[in-house]
Enzyme design. Structure first.
Site, short mmCIF file in Angstrom:
data_model
loop_
_atom_site.label_atom_id
_atom_site.label_comp_id
_atom_site.label_asym_id
_atom_site.label_seq_id
_atom_site.Cartn_x
_atom_site.Cartn_y
_atom_site.Cartn_z
N GLU A 41 8.27 -2.45 -5.51
CA GLU A 41 7.82 -1.12 -5.91
C GLU A 41 8.45 -0.72 -7.26
O GLU A 41 9.67 -0.82 -7.44
CB GLU A 41 8.21 -0.12 -4.80
N THR A 83 0.00 0.95 -5.99
CA THR A 83 0.57 -0.17 -5.23
C THR A 83 -0.52 -1.00 -4.55
O THR A 83 -0.47 -2.24 -4.55
CB THR A 83 1.55 0.37 -4.17
N HIS A 260 3.93 -1.88 -10.51
CA HIS A 260 3.55 -0.96 -11.59
C HIS A 260 4.79 -0.24 -12.07
O HIS A 260 5.84 -0.34 -11.45
CB HIS A 260 2.50 0.06 -11.12
C1 GP9 Z 1 2.77 3.68 -0.15
C2 GP9 Z 1 3.63 2.86 -1.04
C3 GP9 Z 1 3.78 3.45 -2.41
O1 GP9 Z 1 2.52 3.07 1.07
O2 GP9 Z 1 3.18 1.54 -1.11
O3 GP9 Z 1 2.59 3.48 -3.10
P1 GP9 Z 1 2.49 4.09 -4.58
O4 GP9 Z 1 2.73 5.58 -4.46
O5 GP9 Z 1 3.54 3.44 -5.43
O6 GP9 Z 1 1.11 3.75 -5.02
#
Ligand code: GP9
Length: 413
Positions: A41, A83, A260
């Site tokens: 993440e 994500t 990202h």
């Molecule tokens: C949500 C997590 C975060 O389940 O994968 O997603 P994002 O907010 O970074 O798109």
């Protein structure tokens, strides 16, 4: 028509002389290895090998580099699905939809994917993410991709929560708890792990802020980001240690990449920009923001080489399959990063069609709000024109439209 752009034709549009997939020098180098993908993440490339007062932000990833082929010039290509669009790119090698999250167009029916291809080649497949399965319609996405085992916050116990949900240490411990059972049933496993803790606003409890940062970084958005990246890096390090102790590491290929950027938009204040400039030695720019680190860690195969050719997340799946010596039945739009020097990437981050990244330039097409801009990709200075602009724009559009055509055919959307 765009419908019949072959793999060969796409490489030629990018400027490459085409070599069949099975004839690449990297083909099959990692055959029959256990496969892990760790989608981290908000991980941006600029933190790799970065030190503050001699303290590394990502000591564990940095240490892994010696067993890796490292790509330091791979761009995020997500659209509005953040994500989940990165998951899409990883598992289909097709462009995301762009203005809508791609997962909103998935209805759970079968699509060709990395997962299904690995299953056809003897792998069991599992995906792990410690959030609600409905958050990004993953209840549709995961059956479409075809995972044997799906673990989300229903299965992963919330014994320690940080920010968005169960902390990454809980996630990795859960993976470790499942692997032995799975390996009894399947000789080979593909484990797809999606971390969560390093999520905006990156505020870690004080006792988890273990990176020694100068005072001026304390309680700033950038400082918080670095602390939280440092935490996730630590958890990845512990996970790798576990793989070593179980004797799995030596026979694995572990692909680690960012989904990202984390540092963008309103939370990045003028002071944060100053801090970033002091860290980077230049103004924080689109390259710092959009390049994600990519490590193909495979001990015994790679010994720390750095590859700087241009790539995108769409290239991750073909590169991984090439290393494994496995062909995919459906067309992949990306290519094997080890094979080609030249690339032409379309951007899909809330940008209209026709935006592209090439070796020399980043071009953003005009939108309702913004006029077109062109940057020299090396200096990140704005320029008036770039050689072959119109042709590159046309080729990018052709490739993206072809990708959209395949996506719509596969998802019936
Ligand atoms: C949500 C997590 C975060 O389940 O994968 O997603 P994002 O907010 O970074 O798109």
């Amino acid at each position: 028509s765009n419908d019949d752009l072959s793999e060969q034709k796409i490489e030629e549009l990018k400027g490459n002389s085409y070599v069949p997939f099975t004839e690449h020098a990297s083909y099959g180098l990692a055959r029959n290895r256990q496969v892990f993908t760790i989608q981290v993440e908000s991980l941006q490339k600029f933190v790799i090998n970065l030190k503050i007062n001699n303290h590394e932000i990502t000591p564990n990833l940095n240490a892994l580099l010696k067993d890796s082929a490292y790509f330091n010039n791979v761009y995020q290509q997500i659209g509005a699905g953040n994500t989940s669009d990165a998951e899409w790119l990883m598992h289909t090698s097709l462009y995301p939809e762009g203005m809508d999250p791609t997962v909103n167009l998935i209805d759970g029916s079968e699509i060709p994917s990395l997962v299904r291809t690995l299953e056809k080649n003897g792998y069991g497949t599992a995906t792990y993410h410690a959030d609600d399965i409905n958050y990004w319609n993953r209840d549709q996405l995961y059956p479409s991709l075809g995972f044997d085992y799906v673990y989300t916050n229903k299965e992963i116990p919330n014994v320690k929560e940080i920010g968005f949900g169960p902390a990454d240490e809980v996630l990795f411990e859960y993976v470790e708890s499942q692997l032995p059972k799975q390996l009894k049933k399947h000789n080979l496993m593909y484990s797809n792990i999606i971390t969560l803790t390093n999520h905006t606003p990156f505020e870690m409890p004080k006792n988890y802020q273990t990176l020694k940062l100068p005072e001026r970084f304390h309680d700033t958005y950038v400082g918080n980001y670095l602390q939280s990246v440092h935490y996730t890096d630590q958890q990845i390090g512990l996970f790798i240690e576990q793989l070593k102790q179980r004797g799995l590491y030596e026979n694995s290929v572990i692909l680690i990449y960012g989904d990202h950027s984390g540092l963008h938009g309103a939370p990045v204040t003028a002071n944060d920009k100053k801090l970033l400039k002091s860290l980077l030695g230049h103004e924080y720019n689109m390259n710092d923001r959009f390049i994600v680190p990519v490590l193909f860690t495979a001990p015994g195969i790679f010994t720390g080489e750095t590859n700087s050719q241009l790539g995108g997340q769409i290239d991750l799946m073909p590169t991984l399959l090439n290393l494994l010596g496995i062909e995919h039945e459906s067309q992949m739009i990306g290519h094997n990063l080890f094979q080609y020097e030249k690339n032409l990437l379309g951007m899909r981050y809330y940008l209209p069609g026709g935006s592209f990244i090439s070796d020399n330039a980043i071009y953003t097409a005009p939108s309702a709000k913004l006029s077109a801009s062109i940057y020299n990709r090396k200096t990140m200075k704005q320029v008036k024109n770039v050689e072959g602009l119109q042709q590159k724009m046309n080729y990018t559009l052709m490739i993206m439209q072809h990708s959209d055509y395949i996506r719509m055919k596969e998802t019936k959307n």
